[in-house]
Design a protein around this motif. Structure first.
Motif, PDB file in Angstrom:
ATOM      1  N   GLU A   1      93.734  20.823   2.910  1.00 47.10           N
ATOM      2  CA  GLU A   1      93.476  22.233   3.220  1.00 47.10           C
ATOM      3  C   GLU A   1      94.781  23.019   3.338  1.00 47.10           C
ATOM      4  O   GLU A   1      94.891  24.151   2.857  1.00 47.10           O
ATOM      5  CB  GLU A   1      92.700  22.329   4.527  1.00 47.10           C
ATOM      6  CG  GLU A   1      91.273  21.826   4.418  1.00 47.10           C
ATOM      7  CD  GLU A   1      90.554  21.838   5.767  1.00 47.10           C
ATOM      8  OE1 GLU A   1      89.366  21.487   5.793  1.00 47.10           O
ATOM      9  OE2 GLU A   1      91.186  22.212   6.765  1.00 47.10           O
ATOM     10  N   LEU A   2      95.779  22.404   3.958  1.00 42.55           N
ATOM     11  CA  LEU A   2      97.082  23.071   4.076  1.00 42.55           C
ATOM     12  C   LEU A   2      97.703  23.300   2.700  1.00 42.55           C
ATOM     13  O   LEU A   2      98.292  24.357   2.431  1.00 42.55           O
ATOM     14  CB  LEU A   2      98.030  22.230   4.939  1.00 42.55           C
ATOM     15  CG  LEU A   2      97.804  22.310   6.454  1.00 42.55           C
ATOM     16  CD1 LEU A   2      98.677  21.306   7.152  1.00 42.55           C
ATOM     17  CD2 LEU A   2      98.128  23.712   6.954  1.00 42.55           C
TER      18      LEU A   2
ATOM     19  N   GLN B   1      95.947  26.186   1.130  1.00 38.75           N
ATOM     20  CA  GLN B   1      96.395  27.447   1.716  1.00 38.75           C
ATOM     21  C   GLN B   1      97.803  27.806   1.252  1.00 38.75           C
ATOM     22  O   GLN B   1      98.109  28.973   0.976  1.00 38.75           O
ATOM     23  CB  GLN B   1      96.352  27.353   3.235  1.00 38.75           C
ATOM     24  CG  GLN B   1      94.944  27.290   3.791  1.00 38.75           C
ATOM     25  CD  GLN B   1      94.918  27.128   5.288  1.00 38.75           C
ATOM     26  OE1 GLN B   1      95.970  26.994   5.908  1.00 38.75           O
ATOM     27  NE2 GLN B   1      93.744  27.129   5.875  1.00 38.75           N
ATOM     28  N   ASN B   2      98.668  26.783   1.149  1.00 36.64           N
ATOM     29  CA  ASN B   2     100.029  27.048   0.660  1.00 36.64           C
ATOM     30  C   ASN B   2     100.004  27.541  -0.778  1.00 36.64           C
ATOM     31  O   ASN B   2     100.773  28.428  -1.162  1.00 36.64           O
ATOM     32  CB  ASN B   2     100.871  25.766   0.759  1.00 36.64           C
ATOM     33  CG  ASN B   2     101.199  25.423   2.201  1.00 36.64           C
ATOM     34  OD1 ASN B   2     101.358  26.328   3.016  1.00 36.64           O
ATOM     35  ND2 ASN B   2     101.289  24.155   2.518  1.00 36.64           N
TER      36      ASN B   2
ATOM     37  N   GLU C   1      97.529  29.205  -2.146  1.00 33.92           N
ATOM     38  CA  GLU C   1      97.063  30.585  -2.075  1.00 33.92           C
ATOM     39  C   GLU C   1      98.201  31.536  -1.692  1.00 33.92           C
ATOM     40  O   GLU C   1      98.352  32.626  -2.248  1.00 33.92           O
ATOM     41  CB  GLU C   1      95.941  30.690  -1.036  1.00 33.92           C
ATOM     42  CG  GLU C   1      94.627  30.057  -1.486  1.00 33.92           C
ATOM     43  CD  GLU C   1      94.001  30.821  -2.629  1.00 33.92           C
ATOM     44  OE1 GLU C   1      93.424  30.191  -3.516  1.00 33.92           O
ATOM     45  OE2 GLU C   1      94.119  32.059  -2.657  1.00 33.92           O
ATOM     46  N   LYS C   2      99.025  31.085  -0.723  1.00 35.25           N
ATOM     47  CA  LYS C   2     100.150  31.930  -0.298  1.00 35.25           C
ATOM     48  C   LYS C   2     101.171  32.104  -1.419  1.00 35.25           C
ATOM     49  O   LYS C   2     101.742  33.183  -1.605  1.00 35.25           O
ATOM     50  CB  LYS C   2     100.817  31.321   0.934  1.00 35.25           C
ATOM     51  CG  LYS C   2      99.955  31.433   2.177  1.00 35.25           C
ATOM     52  CD  LYS C   2     100.616  30.766   3.355  1.00 35.25           C
ATOM     53  CE  LYS C   2      99.707  30.831   4.578  1.00 35.25           C
ATOM     54  NZ  LYS C   2     100.289  30.137   5.723  1.00 35.25           N
TER      55      LYS C   2
ATOM     56  N   ALA D   1      97.781  34.030   8.002  1.00 37.78           N
ATOM     57  CA  ALA D   1      97.673  32.681   7.425  1.00 37.78           C
ATOM     58  C   ALA D   1      98.729  31.749   7.991  1.00 37.78           C
ATOM     59  O   ALA D   1      98.475  30.564   8.220  1.00 37.78           O
ATOM     60  CB  ALA D   1      97.797  32.772   5.907  1.00 37.78           C
TER      61      ALA D   1
ATOM     62  N   GLU E   1      97.606  30.596  11.335  1.00 33.87           N
ATOM     63  CA  GLU E   1      96.593  29.539  11.184  1.00 33.87           C
ATOM     64  C   GLU E   1      97.233  28.207  10.801  1.00 33.87           C
ATOM     65  O   GLU E   1      96.827  27.153  11.278  1.00 33.87           O
ATOM     66  CB  GLU E   1      95.587  29.963  10.116  1.00 33.87           C
ATOM     67  CG  GLU E   1      94.711  31.135  10.540  1.00 33.87           C
ATOM     68  CD  GLU E   1      93.798  31.588   9.410  1.00 33.87           C
ATOM     69  OE1 GLU E   1      92.970  32.481   9.639  1.00 33.87           O
ATOM     70  OE2 GLU E   1      93.915  31.057   8.296  1.00 33.87           O
ATOM     71  N   LEU E   2      98.253  28.257   9.933  1.00 32.36           N
ATOM     72  CA  LEU E   2      98.955  27.033   9.540  1.00 32.36           C
ATOM     73  C   LEU E   2      99.635  26.383  10.729  1.00 32.36           C
ATOM     74  O   LEU E   2      99.587  25.158  10.896  1.00 32.36           O
ATOM     75  CB  LEU E   2      99.978  27.371   8.459  1.00 32.36           C
ATOM     76  CG  LEU E   2     100.779  26.201   7.888  1.00 32.36           C
ATOM     77  CD1 LEU E   2      99.849  25.212   7.219  1.00 32.36           C
ATOM     78  CD2 LEU E   2     101.809  26.706   6.909  1.00 32.36           C
TER      79      LEU E   2
ATOM     80  N   GLN F   1      97.000  24.635  12.759  1.00 29.61           N
ATOM     81  CA  GLN F   1      96.586  23.376  12.131  1.00 29.61           C
ATOM     82  C   GLN F   1      97.640  22.302  12.297  1.00 29.61           C
ATOM     83  O   GLN F   1      97.327  21.127  12.480  1.00 29.61           O
ATOM     84  CB  GLN F   1      96.296  23.611  10.649  1.00 29.61           C
ATOM     85  CG  GLN F   1      95.046  24.440  10.407  1.00 29.61           C
ATOM     86  CD  GLN F   1      94.846  24.760   8.954  1.00 29.61           C
ATOM     87  OE1 GLN F   1      95.662  24.390   8.118  1.00 29.61           O
ATOM     88  NE2 GLN F   1      93.760  25.445   8.623  1.00 29.61           N
TER      89      GLN F   1
ATOM     90  N   TYR G   1     106.781  26.106   5.459  1.00 32.02           N
ATOM     91  CA  TYR G   1     106.213  27.288   6.105  1.00 32.02           C
ATOM     92  C   TYR G   1     107.309  28.255   6.563  1.00 32.02           C
ATOM     93  O   TYR G   1     107.229  29.465   6.366  1.00 32.02           O
ATOM     94  CB  TYR G   1     105.352  26.847   7.283  1.00 32.02           C
ATOM     95  CG  TYR G   1     105.042  27.940   8.277  1.00 32.02           C
ATOM     96  CD1 TYR G   1     104.191  28.985   7.948  1.00 32.02           C
ATOM     97  CD2 TYR G   1     105.625  27.918   9.537  1.00 32.02           C
ATOM     98  CE1 TYR G   1     103.915  29.982   8.854  1.00 32.02           C
ATOM     99  CE2 TYR G   1     105.348  28.918  10.446  1.00 32.02           C
ATOM    100  CZ  TYR G   1     104.495  29.946  10.103  1.00 32.02           C
ATOM    101  OH  TYR G   1     104.235  30.937  11.002  1.00 32.02           O
TER     102      TYR G   1
END
Length: 376
Positions: free
Chosen positions: A79-80, A83-84, A86-87, A139, A142-143, A146, A273
């Motif tokens: 999932e991370l 998301q990464n 997507e970023k 985001a 949220e990271l 997580q 991140y």
């Protein structure tokens, strides 16, 4: 004499037979005691084997829990990664939007008449970028959350490993207790030997039961062989349990290594991140500088328009006067006085043009200074 000799031989033979019967009874008694001890030891071994099976089941359950937690960590990492990704896509879109803005700015420099409409579009795009930057910040929060969850799960794995070590220590203590129990059995064997010496006297009276005891002794020998075979089987099973425990310990070490690798991966994700946060900040700074440049463009274009106005109106008028007076001088046949007056008019227009030129130059210098201040 022959009868007496035979009687003596029979007495000697009977004495030998009684002695042999006595030895057989002692051995039979020892076999009975040994059988009882073997039965007791077999029961103890069964109990210990049952305890080992229960502890192995507990270890298997704990290993299953660890596998489930590792699977959850892997899913969280996926999932991370998503998301990464997507970023990164959003960051790419921001870079593309910035390039489009740069191209639009170039077109705006060439098309001064379309500046107002383009500026409105640019303000709208900047608002969109602010919204995307806010989404990036959310985001990232949220990271971070997580990552904290992963650290908690890693801590749970460490606690489970500590529990496993504690259980292994408990098993070692039980093995030490088994050693002590074996020593106690040896002491009991010594006491049994002493009792066997006492029973030696009582076995003299049981000579007439020798035949039955011999048969029973034969049966006991067969039973002892079966017990020995069963004991060997149990020892083999105990050895297999020990090997299985070693394999479980090896698997636990592999799981600890994987947990350490997951911790390293989490640290790398944190580093990535932070790098993304830095890049987002750089993009925000670039957007601020872009706004400053746009404001400078507005000021510059307004200044250019003012210069054009001054050139087309105020500067143009004295030039037109000079040109008109020059044509009058070319066509004039007036007196010297009139020519002198015309030259005075030309001089006045030239002085006015000089003043306007100085004002224009001062205004351009002021415009450049404003541009430098805005860029700083």
């Amino acid at each position: 004499m022959n009868m007496e000799n035979r009687k003596e031989e029979l007495i000697i033979a009977n004495a030998k037979l009684a002695f042999q019967n006595q030895e057989k009874e002692e051995k039979a008694a020892e076999l009975v005691i040994a059988n009882k001890e073997l039965l007791f030891q077999n029961q103890e071994k069964k109990k210990r084997a049952t305890e080992l099976i229960i502890s192995n089941k507990e270890l298997a359950s704990q290993n299953q829990e660890k596998r489930n937690r590792a699977a959850e960590l892997i899913l969280a990492n996926k999932e991370l990664d998503f998301q990464n990704q997507e970023k990164q896509n959003r960051a790419t879109e921001l870079i593309t939007a910035n390039k489009v803005l740069a191209l639009q700015n170039q077109e705006k420099q060439n098309r001064a008449d379309e500046l107002i409409i383009a500026n409105k579009k640019l303000d709208f795009q900047n608002q969109e970028k602010k919204d995307r930057a806010a989404e990036l910040l959310i985001a990232n929060i949220e990271l971070a959350f997580q990552n904290q969850e992963k650290e908690k799960r890693a801590a749970e794995l460490i606690i489970a490993n500590k529990e496993l070590l504690f259980q292994n220590k408990e098993k070692e203590k039980r093995a030490a207790e088994l050693v002590i129990a074996d020593k106690e059995l040896a002491s009991q064997n010594q006491e049994k030997e002493d009792r066997a010496a006492e029973l030696f006297i009582a076995n003299i009276e049981l000579a007439y039961q020798n035949q039955e005891k011999e048969n029973r002794a034969a049966e006991l020998i067969v039973a002892n062989k079966e017990l020995l075979f069963q004991n060997k089987e149990k020892e083999n099973r105990a050895a297999e349990l020990v090997i299985a425990n070693k394999e479980l310990a090896s698997q636990n070490q592999e799981k600890e290594k994987r947990a350490a690798e997951l911790v390293i991966a989490n640290k790398e994700l944190l580093f990535q991140y932070k790098e993304k946060v830095k890049r987002a900040q750089e993009l925000l700074n670039a957007n601020i500088e872009l706004k400053k440049a746009q404001e400078y463009q507005k000021e510059y274009i307004l200044g250019i328009e003012k210069v054009i106005f001054m050139t087309s109106h105020k500067v143009r008028q004295p030039i037109a006067n000079i040109l008109g007076l020059s044509e009058l001088l070319d066509l004039s046949k007036d007196s010297k006085l009139e020519i002198t007056q015309t030259l005075d008019y030309i001089k006045t227009s030239a002085q006015s043009l000089d003043v306007l030129t100085k004002e224009l130059n001062a205004y351009i210098i002021e415009l450049r200074q404003k541009a430098k201040n805005m860029l700083l």
